[in-house]
Design a protein around this motif. Structure first.
Motif, mmCIF file in Angstrom:
data_model
loop_
_atom_site.group_PDB
_atom_site.id
_atom_site.type_symbol
_atom_site.label_atom_id
_atom_site.label_comp_id
_atom_site.label_asym_id
_atom_site.label_seq_id
_atom_site.Cartn_x
_atom_site.Cartn_y
_atom_site.Cartn_z
ATOM 1 N N ARG A 180 -12.776 1.780 1.100
ATOM 2 C CA ARG A 180 -11.697 2.504 0.430
ATOM 3 C C ARG A 180 -11.922 3.996 0.649
ATOM 4 O O ARG A 180 -13.061 4.463 0.634
ATOM 5 C CB ARG A 180 -11.675 2.192 -1.075
ATOM 6 N N ALA A 181 -10.843 4.743 0.850
ATOM 7 C CA ALA A 181 -10.984 6.170 1.143
ATOM 8 C C ALA A 181 -11.461 6.934 -0.099
ATOM 9 O O ALA A 181 -11.379 6.428 -1.224
ATOM 10 C CB ALA A 181 -9.655 6.722 1.651
ATOM 11 N N LYS B 275 1.938 1.653 -3.454
ATOM 12 C CA LYS B 275 0.818 1.931 -4.364
ATOM 13 C C LYS B 275 0.287 3.357 -4.208
ATOM 14 O O LYS B 275 -0.083 3.987 -5.194
ATOM 15 C CB LYS B 275 -0.300 0.913 -4.089
ATOM 16 N N TYR B 276 0.263 3.853 -2.967
ATOM 17 C CA TYR B 276 -0.321 5.170 -2.733
ATOM 18 C C TYR B 276 0.725 6.280 -2.622
ATOM 19 O O TYR B 276 0.469 7.323 -2.028
ATOM 20 C CB TYR B 276 -1.240 5.121 -1.498
ATOM 21 N N LEU C 295 -11.163 2.352 7.910
ATOM 22 C CA LEU C 295 -10.144 1.763 7.032
ATOM 23 C C LEU C 295 -10.021 0.254 7.116
ATOM 24 O O LEU C 295 -9.691 -0.400 6.140
ATOM 25 C CB LEU C 295 -8.766 2.330 7.391
ATOM 26 N N GLY D 58 -7.285 -5.614 1.817
ATOM 27 C CA GLY D 58 -5.953 -5.781 2.425
ATOM 28 C C GLY D 58 -5.893 -5.410 3.900
ATOM 29 O O GLY D 58 -5.434 -6.204 4.726
ATOM 30 N N LEU D 59 -6.389 -4.234 4.241
ATOM 31 C CA LEU D 59 -6.265 -3.787 5.635
ATOM 32 C C LEU D 59 -7.148 -4.593 6.586
ATOM 33 O O LEU D 59 -6.821 -4.736 7.758
ATOM 34 C CB LEU D 59 -6.587 -2.293 5.768
ATOM 35 N N ASN E 165 0.830 -1.209 0.000
ATOM 36 C CA ASN E 165 0.000 0.000 0.000
ATOM 37 C C ASN E 165 0.866 1.260 0.000
ATOM 38 O O ASN E 165 0.560 2.221 -0.711
ATOM 39 C CB ASN E 165 -0.913 0.034 1.234
ATOM 40 N N GLY F 298 -8.098 -1.292 -6.455
ATOM 41 C CA GLY F 298 -7.962 -1.974 -5.166
ATOM 42 C C GLY F 298 -9.298 -2.541 -4.741
ATOM 43 O O GLY F 298 -10.345 -2.189 -5.289
ATOM 44 N N THR F 299 -9.264 -3.460 -3.748
ATOM 45 C CA THR F 299 -10.501 -4.107 -3.300
ATOM 46 C C THR F 299 -10.978 -3.617 -1.932
ATOM 47 O O THR F 299 -12.124 -3.853 -1.552
ATOM 48 C CB THR F 299 -10.287 -5.627 -3.154
ATOM 49 N N GLY F 300 -10.079 -3.007 -1.171
ATOM 50 C CA GLY F 300 -10.435 -2.648 0.206
ATOM 51 C C GLY F 300 -10.405 -3.857 1.131
ATOM 52 O O GLY F 300 -10.992 -3.831 2.214
ATOM 53 N N ILE G 156 -4.504 9.848 3.868
ATOM 54 C CA ILE G 156 -5.882 9.350 4.031
ATOM 55 C C ILE G 156 -6.707 10.443 4.722
ATOM 56 O O ILE G 156 -6.344 10.895 5.805
ATOM 57 C CB ILE G 156 -5.892 8.077 4.913
ATOM 58 N N ASP H 89 5.074 6.424 4.651
ATOM 59 C CA ASP H 89 5.249 6.853 3.260
ATOM 60 C C ASP H 89 4.966 8.340 3.135
ATOM 61 O O ASP H 89 4.450 8.963 4.068
ATOM 62 C CB ASP H 89 4.336 6.031 2.320
HETATM 63 P P1 ADP Z 1 -7.010 -1.406 -1.293
HETATM 64 O O1 ADP Z 1 -7.154 -2.661 -2.082
HETATM 65 O O2 ADP Z 1 -8.039 -0.381 -1.654
HETATM 66 O O3 ADP Z 1 -5.627 -0.846 -1.275
HETATM 67 P P2 ADP Z 1 -6.765 -1.841 1.610
HETATM 68 O O4 ADP Z 1 -7.719 -2.572 2.500
HETATM 69 O O5 ADP Z 1 -5.373 -2.325 1.558
HETATM 70 O O6 ADP Z 1 -7.453 -1.834 0.192
HETATM 71 O O7 ADP Z 1 -6.769 -0.322 2.076
HETATM 72 C C1 ADP Z 1 -8.014 0.320 2.343
HETATM 73 C C2 ADP Z 1 -7.913 1.791 1.990
HETATM 74 O O8 ADP Z 1 -7.024 2.447 2.893
HETATM 75 C C3 ADP Z 1 -7.341 2.068 0.615
HETATM 76 O O9 ADP Z 1 -8.326 1.977 -0.376
HETATM 77 C C4 ADP Z 1 -6.835 3.491 0.777
HETATM 78 O O10 ADP Z 1 -7.918 4.395 0.683
HETATM 79 C C5 ADP Z 1 -6.355 3.512 2.221
HETATM 80 N N1 ADP Z 1 -4.908 3.306 2.363
HETATM 81 C C6 ADP Z 1 -4.303 2.203 2.855
HETATM 82 N N2 ADP Z 1 -2.969 2.377 2.921
HETATM 83 C C7 ADP Z 1 -2.728 3.624 2.466
HETATM 84 C C8 ADP Z 1 -1.531 4.419 2.300
HETATM 85 N N3 ADP Z 1 -0.328 3.941 2.616
HETATM 86 N N4 ADP Z 1 -1.670 5.681 1.824
HETATM 87 C C9 ADP Z 1 -2.888 6.165 1.503
HETATM 88 N N5 ADP Z 1 -4.043 5.472 1.631
HETATM 89 C C10 ADP Z 1 -3.967 4.217 2.112
#
Ligand code: ADP
Length: 250
Positions: free
Chosen positions: A201-202, A157-158, A195, A214-215, A154, A210-212, A187, A182
């Motif tokens: 997803r934000a 990616k972000y 989250l 991972g976290l 992440n 993305g799927t939302g 966010i 990072d």
């Molecule tokens: P995704 O597949 O959307 O990356 P995650 O569950 O991993 O799904 O993350 C959920 C949301 O948290 C992301 O869609 C993003 O909005 C936010 N996010 C997570 N990590 C970061 C990061 N390092 N910087 C910015 N936003 C993040």
């Protein structure tokens, strides 16, 4: 009473069905992008074989590799979320060569990403004791891989290409603390409380796929360790995730 119970069961079933169809739609949508990229690249390679320069061919091959990795990651997320929800994700803490593990993980990530952000690993043994246990803390390697892989992916990616990622590892007698920082898109405050919900997803990531999931996987893996996860983030400045895992006894 019986009637209320039936009503409740029906509501629950309806909710479950909604979650299921949401899941299918998010996951199939996420699979479509890499699949299309593979199809497109292989068609071009086949059709224009003699006209394409070797650099272009290389570029299409890399695109295929990246897409296959993306699908592999998605599939792993889907399988893991299934296991966490059914309570089947095993927790097997074993002494782990933590520093080596983190170095290997970083190397894998840097190799598999063609758009790179350099990851800087720093580590410190916060209070001193030169006990063997501290360099080999008792952690579940599989769960830790889910946690760190998702957080580092992440962070990459972000973040805009080329921005540094700081990965800080601290351990003391009671716990291991992982901090991943990072300098990416950040966010929005309003999104931060949700989250760790599945599919959430934000509002500022609409153009990034993305799927939302991972976290929410990360949170489950942290919970299984009896640990905590916290986030500090500011839009367009960056994000810090801090995971604290208490040391287990193996
Ligand atoms: P995704 O597949 O959307 O990356 P995650 O569950 O991993 O799904 O993350 C959920 C949301 O948290 C992301 O869609 C993003 O909005 C936010 N996010 C997570 N990590 C970061 C990061 N390092 N910087 C910015 N936003 C993040």
């Amino acid at each position: 009473h019986a009637e209320v119970a039936i009503q409740l069961a029906l509501v629950k079933e309806k909710e479950l069905n909604q979650i299921k169809s949401r899941f299918v739609s998010v996951v199939s949508h996420e699979f479509r992008n890499p699949l299309n990229a593979i199809l497109f690249s292989t068609e071009l390679l086949e059709r224009y074989d003699s006209e394409l320069s070797s650099e272009k061919k290389q570029e299409y091959l890399q695109r295929i590799q990246l897409s296959v990795r993306r699908m592999d990651q998605l599939l792993r997320d889907v399988l893991t979320i299934g296991e966490t929800e059914s309570g089947d994700l095993p927790f097997n803490p074993q002494p782990l060569d933590l520093l080596q593990f983190c170095q290997d993980l970083i190397e894998e990530l840097q190799v598999s990403r063609s758009l790179n952000c350099p990851i800087h690993l720093t580590h410190k043994n916060a209070d001193f004791v030169t006990s063997e246990d501290l360099s080999f803390p008792c952690l579940d390697e599989n769960l830790l891989r889910h946690i760190l892989d998702n957080l580092l992916s992440n962070a990459i990616k972000y973040s805009p290409q080329g921005k540094n990622i700081e990965f800080n590892l601290t351990y003391n007698k009671e716990a291991v603390v992982f901090q991943i920082q990072d300098y990416g898109i950040g966010i929005p405050i309003a999104d931060q409380p949700r989250l760790f919900d599945s599919f959430y997803r934000a509002s500022n990531v609409k153009t990034i796929s993305g799927t939302g999931l991972g976290l929410s996987i990360v949170k489950q893996c942290v919970d299984l360790h009896g640990g905590t996860i916290a986030v500090i983030s500011e839009v367009e400045k960056g994000t810090i995730f801090t995971v604290t895992l208490p040391l287990q006894h193996c």
